[in-house]
Design a protein around this motif. Structure first.
Motif, PDB file in Angstrom:
ATOM      1  N   ARG A 175       0.839  -1.186   0.000  1.00 34.35           N
ATOM      2  CA  ARG A 175       0.000   0.000   0.000  1.00 34.35           C
ATOM      3  C   ARG A 175       0.884   1.250   0.000  1.00 34.35           C
ATOM      4  N   ALA A 177       0.851   5.501   1.118  1.00 32.48           N
ATOM      5  CA  ALA A 177       0.213   6.634   1.792  1.00 32.48           C
ATOM      6  C   ALA A 177       1.125   7.844   1.668  1.00 32.48           C
ATOM      7  N   TYR A 178       0.506   9.013   1.575  1.00 30.17           N
ATOM      8  CA  TYR A 178       1.249  10.269   1.504  1.00 30.17           C
ATOM      9  C   TYR A 178       1.222  10.900   2.893  1.00 30.17           C
ATOM     10  N   ILE A 193      -1.984  11.907   6.992  1.00 32.05           N
ATOM     11  CA  ILE A 193      -1.695  10.640   6.319  1.00 32.05           C
ATOM     12  C   ILE A 193      -2.845  10.354   5.359  1.00 32.05           C
ATOM     13  N   SER A 195      -4.478   8.425   1.978  1.00 35.21           N
ATOM     14  CA  SER A 195      -4.430   7.228   1.136  1.00 35.21           C
ATOM     15  C   SER A 195      -4.296   7.620  -0.326  1.00 35.21           C
ATOM     16  N   ASN A 196      -3.632   6.782  -1.106  1.00 32.46           N
ATOM     17  CA  ASN A 196      -3.496   7.070  -2.539  1.00 32.46           C
ATOM     18  C   ASN A 196      -4.611   6.425  -3.359  1.00 32.46           C
ATOM     19  N   ARG A 264      -8.201   8.839   4.554  1.00 31.49           N
ATOM     20  CA  ARG A 264      -7.047   9.065   5.420  1.00 31.49           C
ATOM     21  C   ARG A 264      -6.851   7.870   6.351  1.00 31.49           C
ATOM     22  N   TYR A 265      -5.714   7.881   7.063  1.00 34.48           N
ATOM     23  CA  TYR A 265      -5.393   6.824   8.020  1.00 34.48           C
ATOM     24  C   TYR A 265      -5.349   7.385   9.440  1.00 34.48           C
ATOM     25  N   LEU A 276       0.772   3.246  12.011  1.00 33.84           N
ATOM     26  CA  LEU A 276      -0.363   3.465  11.113  1.00 33.84           C
ATOM     27  C   LEU A 276      -1.540   2.622  11.572  1.00 33.84           C
ATOM     28  N   PRO A 279      -7.834   2.867   8.028  1.00 32.71           N
ATOM     29  CA  PRO A 279      -8.241   3.969   7.148  1.00 32.71           C
ATOM     30  C   PRO A 279      -9.679   4.378   7.420  1.00 32.71           C
TER      31      PRO A 279
END
Length: 320
Positions: A175, A177-178, A193, A195-196, A264-265, A276, A279
């Motif tokens: 996975r 994440a940014y 955080i 998600s892409n 988001r996470y 982490l 989500p």
């Protein structure tokens, strides 16, 4: 003149809606195990238990009820012109008949057979259903992922972070994440955080800015976890290469077909490491960075509305 004899006929129970409601409860359980085992399945179980009890109570009413009183035979009254019979003449009066058997043997055998059949059916069916259903839910969900020490995330910098959600599964669980370190908020570290996963059809979104691949950093954690950190500058936010969805740096939709902001996470800080969590879906975000106000909701699938009047078309979310 003798009275006509009435044949004894078995009493059939009247029509009832209890079996239909019981079947509906069982169907609700089966659907709930697939769609939402935490909400729908318990509701179906409650319906099945209540109406199953009422059905059994209604079906056994004859067994539990008191026997019907038996009226003694009454002799035909003498003709009006016949002389009265003296009390000391004639046959002796018949004693009052004893009540009939409350639980006839045939009914007892019938109930015993049905009960034993139900027990055997349950013993045979439940293990089979368990082996069919339980593996689909065992080991599912989003385990916590240790992304390493906080020093790996400089304040104010964006990092494209890849990781394994299930290290034992390998690359199929990879996975992205940014992540941005927002600094301190009320004495605690604050992180964004994102998600892409695009909120349109789930395609991987990309940063609309330079990615500094030459500064890539790899971190190997316990249990086969492999984390890759790549600095980036999403000055123009994020974009989806599949259908043109566009998002600002906080993940808000700005153009294209997506129906909401990027997911988001959750996160936590444990012994100086960034952990982490699960989500969650986001309707939209007000503000930015550590001062952002996130309008969060439970995780929804791509293309599903979580706010506005359109959300009425998605009343139940399947398990993720």
């Amino acid at each position: 003149m003798t009275e006509p004899q009435h044949e004894e006929r078995p009493h059939l129970p009247g029509p009832s809606l209890y079996p239909i409601a019981f079947a509906a409860g069982v169907a609700c359980i089966l659907v709930g195990l697939i769609v939402n085992p935490k909400v729908i399945a318990p509701i179906g179980a409650a319906i099945a238990i209540v109406f199953g009890f009422l059905w059994a109570r209604d079906a056994t009413e004859d067994y539990r009820g008191a026997p019907a009183p038996i009226e003694p035979e009454r002799a035909e009254p003498p003709a009006p012109d016949a002389p009265a019979i003296p009390a000391h003449h004639g046959e002796a009066a018949m004693p009052e008949p004893e009540p009939g058997e409350r639980f006839p043997r045939s009914r007892f055998l019938e109930a015993s057979t049905l009960g034993l059949g139900a027990v055997i059916g349950g013993l045979v069916t439940l293990p089979v259903v368990g082996f069919m259903v339980v593996p689909a839910f065992k080991g599912q969900g989003y385990p916590q992922v240790d992304l390493g020490p906080l020093d790996n995330f400089p304040e104010g910098k964006w990092l494209a972070t890849t990781f394994f959600s299930h290290p034992e599964a390998g690359n199929v669980s990879r996975r992205t994440a940014y992540i941005r370190n927002n600094g301190q908020l009320n004495g605690e570290p604050s992180f964004t955080i994102i998600s892409n996963r695009c909120a349109h059809l789930g395609c991987p979104v990309q940063p609309n800015g330079p990615v500094q691949a030459d500064q890539k950093k790899k971190v190997d954690e316990k249990g086969g976890q492999r984390i890759t950190l790549v600095p980036m500058i999403p000055a123009g936010g994020f974009g989806c290469p599949c259908h043109g969805g566009q998002y600002d740096p906080e993940g808000n939709r700005t153009a294209g077909p997506p129906v909401r902001a990027l997911d988001r996470y959750q996160f936590s800080i444990v012994k100086g490491h960034l952990i982490l969590g699960k989500p969650f879906s986001v309707a939209y975000v007000e503000g930015e960075g550590k001062n952002a106000k996130i309008h969060a909701n439970k995780l929804a699938g791509p293309g599903q509305h979580i706010d506005g009047w359109e959300q009425v078309f998605y009343p139940v979310q399947p398990p993720h």
